[in-house]
Design an enzyme around this catalytic site. Sequence first.
Site, mmCIF file in Angstrom:
data_model
loop_
_atom_site.group_PDB
_atom_site.id
_atom_site.type_symbol
_atom_site.label_atom_id
_atom_site.label_comp_id
_atom_site.label_asym_id
_atom_site.label_seq_id
_atom_site.Cartn_x
_atom_site.Cartn_y
_atom_site.Cartn_z
ATOM 1 C CB ALA A 8 69.282 42.125 -78.649
ATOM 2 C CB CYS A 9 70.552 38.775 -74.214
ATOM 3 S SG CYS A 9 72.170 39.378 -73.714
ATOM 4 N N GLY A 10 68.771 40.627 -72.684
ATOM 5 C CA GLY A 10 68.380 41.637 -71.720
ATOM 6 C C GLY A 10 69.523 42.213 -70.906
ATOM 7 C CB ALA A 56 75.558 39.492 -69.044
ATOM 8 C CB VAL A 65 66.957 44.390 -75.268
ATOM 9 C CG1 VAL A 65 65.656 45.065 -75.675
ATOM 10 C CG2 VAL A 65 66.872 42.892 -75.527
#
Length: 92
Positions: free
Chosen positions: A7-9, A11, A40
Amino acid sequence: MKKVIVACGGAVATSTVAANKIRELAKREGIPVEVSQCRVNELESKKDGIDLIVTTAKVKKDYGVPVVHGVAFISGVNMEATEQKILDVLKK
């Protein structure tokens, strides 16, 4: 088969880099793994059945699933320690 969410913040750029590194790591170690990606803010709805969450953004929430901060896959700093944390979970 171990299931990992990266997971990223925002894109998907940083999570794609991290996901590819995790796939390479698992292949090298002979661990069957299924890696998916999300933001996220989607983790809560996607955490069921997951063995590990790797994030490239800061996460403080407890999802009841092991979480490894994967910024090393982006920065290159502490890569071995991060890989070891991931392997510790995937080898259980």
